[in-house]
Design a protein around this motif. Sequence first.
Motif, PDB file in Angstrom:
ATOM      1  N   ILE A  28       0.843  -1.194   0.000  1.00  8.26           N
ATOM      2  CA  ILE A  28       0.000   0.000   0.000  1.00  8.26           C
ATOM      3  C   ILE A  28       0.878   1.244   0.000  1.00  8.26           C
ATOM      4  N   ALA A  29       1.937   1.232   0.798  1.00 10.06           N
ATOM      5  CA  ALA A  29       2.859   2.375   0.860  1.00 10.06           C
ATOM      6  C   ALA A  29       3.454   2.668  -0.507  1.00 10.06           C
ATOM      7  N   LYS A  30       3.818   1.632  -1.225  1.00 10.35           N
ATOM      8  CA  LYS A  30       4.394   1.822  -2.566  1.00 10.35           C
ATOM      9  C   LYS A  30       3.365   2.438  -3.516  1.00 10.35           C
ATOM     10  N   VAL A  31       2.140   1.912  -3.495  1.00 12.17           N
ATOM     11  CA  VAL A  31       1.081   2.483  -4.338  1.00 12.17           C
ATOM     12  C   VAL A  31       0.827   3.931  -3.934  1.00 12.17           C
ATOM     13  N   HIS A  32       0.805   4.189  -2.621  1.00 10.60           N
ATOM     14  CA  HIS A  32       0.530   5.531  -2.119  1.00 10.60           C
ATOM     15  C   HIS A  32       1.559   6.538  -2.643  1.00 10.60           C
ATOM     16  N   VAL A  33       2.824   6.223  -2.462  1.00  4.36           N
ATOM     17  CA  VAL A  33       3.897   7.134  -2.896  1.00  4.36           C
ATOM     18  C   VAL A  33       3.903   7.270  -4.422  1.00  4.36           C
ATOM     19  N   ASP A  34       3.858   6.156  -5.134  1.00  9.47           N
ATOM     20  CA  ASP A  34       3.932   6.205  -6.603  1.00  9.47           C
ATOM     21  C   ASP A  34       2.727   6.927  -7.205  1.00  9.47           C
ATOM     22  N   SER A  35       1.552   6.713  -6.646  1.00 12.42           N
ATOM     23  CA  SER A  35       0.370   7.385  -7.192  1.00 12.42           C
ATOM     24  C   SER A  35       0.375   8.872  -6.844  1.00 12.42           C
ATOM     25  N   TRP A  36       0.888   9.234  -5.682  1.00 11.15           N
ATOM     26  CA  TRP A  36       1.017  10.658  -5.366  1.00 11.15           C
ATOM     27  C   TRP A  36       1.936  11.332  -6.388  1.00 11.15           C
ATOM     28  N   LYS A  37       3.020  10.656  -6.732  1.00 13.70           N
ATOM     29  CA  LYS A  37       3.979  11.254  -7.674  1.00 13.70           C
ATOM     30  C   LYS A  37       3.362  11.475  -9.045  1.00 13.70           C
ATOM     31  N   SER A  38       2.449  10.604  -9.465  1.00 14.90           N
ATOM     32  CA  SER A  38       1.809  10.803 -10.770  1.00 14.90           C
ATOM     33  C   SER A  38       0.578  11.705 -10.666  1.00 14.90           C
ATOM     34  N   THR A  39      -0.224  11.538  -9.625  1.00 16.38           N
ATOM     35  CA  THR A  39      -1.468  12.301  -9.483  1.00 16.38           C
ATOM     36  C   THR A  39      -1.203  13.771  -9.174  1.00 16.38           C
TER      37      THR A  39
END
Length: 173
Positions: free
Chosen positions: A14-25
């Motif tokens: 979840i942490a990985k999705v959270h960080v990676d999606s913040w960077k794109s969103t």
Amino acid sequence: MYIRKACLEDAESIAKVHVDSWKSTYKNIVSDEFLKNLSYDQRKNLWNRNISDKENYTFVAVNNEGEVVGFADCGKRESNNIDNSGDLKSIYLLEEYQGKGVGKQLFKQLFLQFEELGYNRVFVEVLEDNKTRYFYEYYGAHLFKSDKITISGNELNLLIYEWSNIGEVLSKL
């Protein structure tokens, strides 16, 4: 693709999705410096706490390879003092899974949870420049109020949306 309740073993994914999606969103919405400093470890600690919290409900979207590609959580924010109401706290997906119905599946799971909890109102906070707000509007969210938030020294508009009929939202899903 399937949706299930998150467990502590999911915190790292979840942490990985959270960080990676913040960077794109949030690219071009919040500062590059802020995005660059996001940490998987810090988010993992956050998600260990969130998943352990009995008042927080976290769900993950898992692809056919068993990888977590998205997550969503809900409950009631400390700042929410409205009776029989809850908060959609987050929905995030890896960029390559956006626009494929995964967010809609997570969204539905959250609203089923709200229904189970007996809430009759649901709130969500979203930055004005985040296009996800149109998804919320499509499913009947109405602007409740707006506020200002400061992220990394930049003042941004924060929109708080409300749904006042959970059954109506579920009927659209």
